[in-house]
Design a protein around this motif. Structure first.
Motif, PDB file in Angstrom:
ATOM      1  N   ARG A   5       0.862  -1.186   0.000  1.00 27.92           N
ATOM      2  CA  ARG A   5       0.000   0.000   0.000  1.00 27.92           C
ATOM      3  C   ARG A   5       0.890   1.225   0.000  1.00 27.92           C
ATOM      4  O   ARG A   5       1.702   1.398   0.887  1.00 27.92           O
ATOM      5  CB  ARG A   5      -0.882  -0.019   1.242  1.00 27.92           C
ATOM      6  CG  ARG A   5      -1.824   1.149   1.286  1.00 27.92           C
ATOM      7  CD  ARG A   5      -2.766   1.039   2.454  1.00 27.92           C
ATOM      8  NE  ARG A   5      -3.510   2.278   2.546  1.00 27.92           N
ATOM      9  CZ  ARG A   5      -4.003   2.761   3.653  1.00 27.92           C
ATOM     10  NH1 ARG A   5      -3.863   2.112   4.764  1.00 27.92           N
ATOM     11  NH2 ARG A   5      -4.657   3.889   3.651  1.00 27.92           N
ATOM     12  N   GLU A   6       0.744   2.027  -1.003  1.00 21.83           N
ATOM     13  CA  GLU A   6       1.540   3.238  -1.099  1.00 21.83           C
ATOM     14  C   GLU A   6       0.605   4.438  -1.101  1.00 21.83           C
ATOM     15  O   GLU A   6      -0.365   4.466  -1.849  1.00 21.83           O
ATOM     16  CB  GLU A   6       2.365   3.214  -2.375  1.00 21.83           C
ATOM     17  CG  GLU A   6       3.368   4.298  -2.412  1.00 21.83           C
ATOM     18  CD  GLU A   6       4.439   4.028  -3.450  1.00 21.83           C
ATOM     19  OE1 GLU A   6       4.950   5.018  -3.973  1.00 21.83           O
ATOM     20  OE2 GLU A   6       4.725   2.869  -3.723  1.00 21.83           O
ATOM     21  N   LEU A   7       0.920   5.391  -0.248  1.00 15.44           N
ATOM     22  CA  LEU A   7       0.091   6.585  -0.176  1.00 15.44           C
ATOM     23  C   LEU A   7       0.305   7.452  -1.396  1.00 15.44           C
ATOM     24  O   LEU A   7       1.420   7.615  -1.878  1.00 15.44           O
ATOM     25  CB  LEU A   7       0.417   7.384   1.087  1.00 15.44           C
ATOM     26  CG  LEU A   7       0.075   6.708   2.398  1.00 15.44           C
ATOM     27  CD1 LEU A   7       0.548   7.559   3.568  1.00 15.44           C
ATOM     28  CD2 LEU A   7      -1.402   6.437   2.506  1.00 15.44           C
ATOM     29  N   SER A   8      -0.771   8.005  -1.901  1.00 18.54           N
ATOM     30  CA  SER A   8      -0.717   8.910  -3.039  1.00 18.54           C
ATOM     31  C   SER A   8      -1.070  10.307  -2.554  1.00 18.54           C
ATOM     32  O   SER A   8      -1.980  10.480  -1.749  1.00 18.54           O
ATOM     33  CB  SER A   8      -1.708   8.454  -4.108  1.00 18.54           C
ATOM     34  OG  SER A   8      -1.682   9.351  -5.187  1.00 18.54           O
ATOM     35  N   TYR A   9      -0.352  11.277  -3.025  1.00 20.08           N
ATOM     36  CA  TYR A   9      -0.571  12.667  -2.638  1.00 20.08           C
ATOM     37  C   TYR A   9      -0.857  13.506  -3.875  1.00 20.08           C
ATOM     38  O   TYR A   9      -0.700  13.052  -4.998  1.00 20.08           O
ATOM     39  CB  TYR A   9       0.659  13.221  -1.906  1.00 20.08           C
ATOM     40  CG  TYR A   9       0.968  12.490  -0.635  1.00 20.08           C
ATOM     41  CD1 TYR A   9       0.241  12.749   0.519  1.00 20.08           C
ATOM     42  CD2 TYR A   9       1.970  11.539  -0.582  1.00 20.08           C
ATOM     43  CE1 TYR A   9       0.520  12.075   1.692  1.00 20.08           C
ATOM     44  CE2 TYR A   9       2.262  10.865   0.588  1.00 20.08           C
ATOM     45  CZ  TYR A   9       1.533  11.139   1.716  1.00 20.08           C
ATOM     46  OH  TYR A   9       1.811  10.475   2.873  1.00 20.08           O
ATOM     47  N   ASN A  10      -1.215  14.747  -3.631  1.00 24.23           N
ATOM     48  CA  ASN A  10      -1.490  15.679  -4.714  1.00 24.23           C
ATOM     49  C   ASN A  10      -0.579  16.875  -4.550  1.00 24.23           C
ATOM     50  O   ASN A  10      -0.505  17.465  -3.489  1.00 24.23           O
ATOM     51  CB  ASN A  10      -2.951  16.109  -4.682  1.00 24.23           C
ATOM     52  CG  ASN A  10      -3.255  17.041  -5.822  1.00 24.23           C
ATOM     53  OD1 ASN A  10      -3.154  18.241  -5.674  1.00 24.23           O
ATOM     54  ND2 ASN A  10      -3.610  16.489  -6.954  1.00 24.23           N
ATOM     55  N   LEU A  11       0.128  17.222  -5.611  1.00 26.36           N
ATOM     56  CA  LEU A  11       0.959  18.417  -5.652  1.00 26.36           C
ATOM     57  C   LEU A  11       0.346  19.306  -6.711  1.00 26.36           C
ATOM     58  O   LEU A  11       0.402  19.005  -7.901  1.00 26.36           O
ATOM     59  CB  LEU A  11       2.400  18.033  -6.015  1.00 26.36           C
ATOM     60  CG  LEU A  11       3.430  19.146  -6.110  1.00 26.36           C
ATOM     61  CD1 LEU A  11       3.532  19.898  -4.787  1.00 26.36           C
ATOM     62  CD2 LEU A  11       4.780  18.565  -6.468  1.00 26.36           C
ATOM     63  N   GLY A  12      -0.310  20.356  -6.278  1.00 24.24           N
ATOM     64  CA  GLY A  12      -1.046  21.181  -7.218  1.00 24.24           C
ATOM     65  C   GLY A  12      -1.126  22.621  -6.775  1.00 24.24           C
ATOM     66  O   GLY A  12      -0.642  22.995  -5.719  1.00 24.24           O
ATOM     67  N   GLY A  13      -1.753  23.428  -7.603  1.00 21.34           N
ATOM     68  CA  GLY A  13      -1.926  24.839  -7.297  1.00 21.34           C
ATOM     69  C   GLY A  13      -2.371  25.597  -8.525  1.00 21.34           C
ATOM     70  O   GLY A  13      -3.004  25.036  -9.417  1.00 21.34           O
ATOM     71  N   SER A  14      -2.013  26.861  -8.569  1.00 19.92           N
ATOM     72  CA  SER A  14      -2.394  27.688  -9.703  1.00 19.92           C
ATOM     73  C   SER A  14      -1.311  28.709 -10.000  1.00 19.92           C
ATOM     74  O   SER A  14      -0.513  29.048  -9.141  1.00 19.92           O
ATOM     75  CB  SER A  14      -3.729  28.391  -9.434  1.00 19.92           C
ATOM     76  OG  SER A  14      -3.603  29.256  -8.326  1.00 19.92           O
ATOM     77  N   VAL A  15      -1.306  29.182 -11.236  1.00 20.81           N
ATOM     78  CA  VAL A  15      -0.372  30.216 -11.675  1.00 20.81           C
ATOM     79  C   VAL A  15      -1.186  31.470 -11.944  1.00 20.81           C
ATOM     80  O   VAL A  15      -2.189  31.423 -12.656  1.00 20.81           O
ATOM     81  CB  VAL A  15       0.383  29.781 -12.954  1.00 20.81           C
ATOM     82  CG1 VAL A  15       1.332  30.878 -13.418  1.00 20.81           C
ATOM     83  CG2 VAL A  15       1.131  28.475 -12.717  1.00 20.81           C
ATOM     84  N   SER A  16      -0.759  32.593 -11.344  1.00 15.32           N
ATOM     85  CA  SER A  16      -1.496  33.841 -11.540  1.00 15.32           C
ATOM     86  C   SER A  16      -0.531  35.015 -11.655  1.00 15.32           C
ATOM     87  O   SER A  16       0.637  34.916 -11.288  1.00 15.32           O
ATOM     88  CB  SER A  16      -2.465  34.086 -10.377  1.00 15.32           C
ATOM     89  OG  SER A  16      -1.753  34.290  -9.175  1.00 15.32           O
ATOM     90  N   ASN A  17      -1.041  36.120 -12.166  1.00 12.17           N
ATOM     91  CA  ASN A  17      -0.299  37.366 -12.266  1.00 12.17           C
ATOM     92  C   ASN A  17      -1.248  38.494 -11.929  1.00 12.17           C
ATOM     93  O   ASN A  17      -2.317  38.615 -12.534  1.00 12.17           O
ATOM     94  CB  ASN A  17       0.274  37.547 -13.675  1.00 12.17           C
ATOM     95  CG  ASN A  17       1.095  38.808 -13.792  1.00 12.17           C
ATOM     96  OD1 ASN A  17       1.914  39.098 -12.932  1.00 12.17           O
ATOM     97  ND2 ASN A  17       0.883  39.556 -14.846  1.00 12.17           N
ATOM     98  N   LEU A  18      -0.890  39.277 -10.941  1.00 12.67           N
ATOM     99  CA  LEU A  18      -1.726  40.381 -10.460  1.00 12.67           C
ATOM    100  C   LEU A  18      -3.135  39.896 -10.106  1.00 12.67           C
ATOM    101  O   LEU A  18      -4.132  40.563 -10.376  1.00 12.67           O
ATOM    102  CB  LEU A  18      -1.796  41.516 -11.494  1.00 12.67           C
ATOM    103  CG  LEU A  18      -0.458  42.162 -11.862  1.00 12.67           C
ATOM    104  CD1 LEU A  18      -0.633  43.133 -13.015  1.00 12.67           C
ATOM    105  CD2 LEU A  18       0.144  42.854 -10.654  1.00 12.67           C
ATOM    106  N   GLY A  19      -3.213  38.688  -9.558  1.00 14.34           N
ATOM    107  CA  GLY A  19      -4.496  38.130  -9.133  1.00 14.34           C
ATOM    108  C   GLY A  19      -5.307  37.478 -10.234  1.00 14.34           C
ATOM    109  O   GLY A  19      -6.373  36.933  -9.971  1.00 14.34           O
TER     110      GLY A  19
END
Length: 99
Positions: A5-19
């Motif tokens: 059993r291997e744990l799976s994770y999430n590496l994520g996010g967003s890219v923005s400029n001036l909001g």
């Protein structure tokens, strides 16, 4: 029969400029391998940000690098985050800057 059993994770996010979300940006994911006493960067995959500037990778516990490569038709600078130690789910919000 062997069951692992291997744990799976999430590496994520967003890219923005001036909001504002930056779509069409390449986000490259690398992990590090120990080789001959040194850490070697290994390419895992690439995603293009969506209309919300979002990206998301399913990963395992480890050490990673995210590289943001803007489209050639923008003036945003290339950006990277080195040596991300991932043990829990991790979220990054990246703000682009002009070159």
């Amino acid at each position: 029969m062997v069951v692992t059993r291997e744990l799976s994770y999430n590496l994520g996010g967003s890219v923005s400029n001036l909001g504002l979300a930056v779509n069409g940006t390449a986000v490259k994911l690398y992990d590090y391998w120990h080789q001959s006493g040194a850490l070697v960067k290994h390419f895992l995959g690439e995603q293009i940000t969506d209309s919300k500037g979002s990206f998301s990778f399913d990963v395992r516990k480890g050490i990673y690098c995210i590289e943001v490569v803007p489209s050639d038709n923008t003036r945003y600078a290339r950006h990277s985050i080195e040596a991300i130690r991932l043990t829990p789910n991790t979220n990054f919000n990246l703000r682009s800057q002009t070159a």
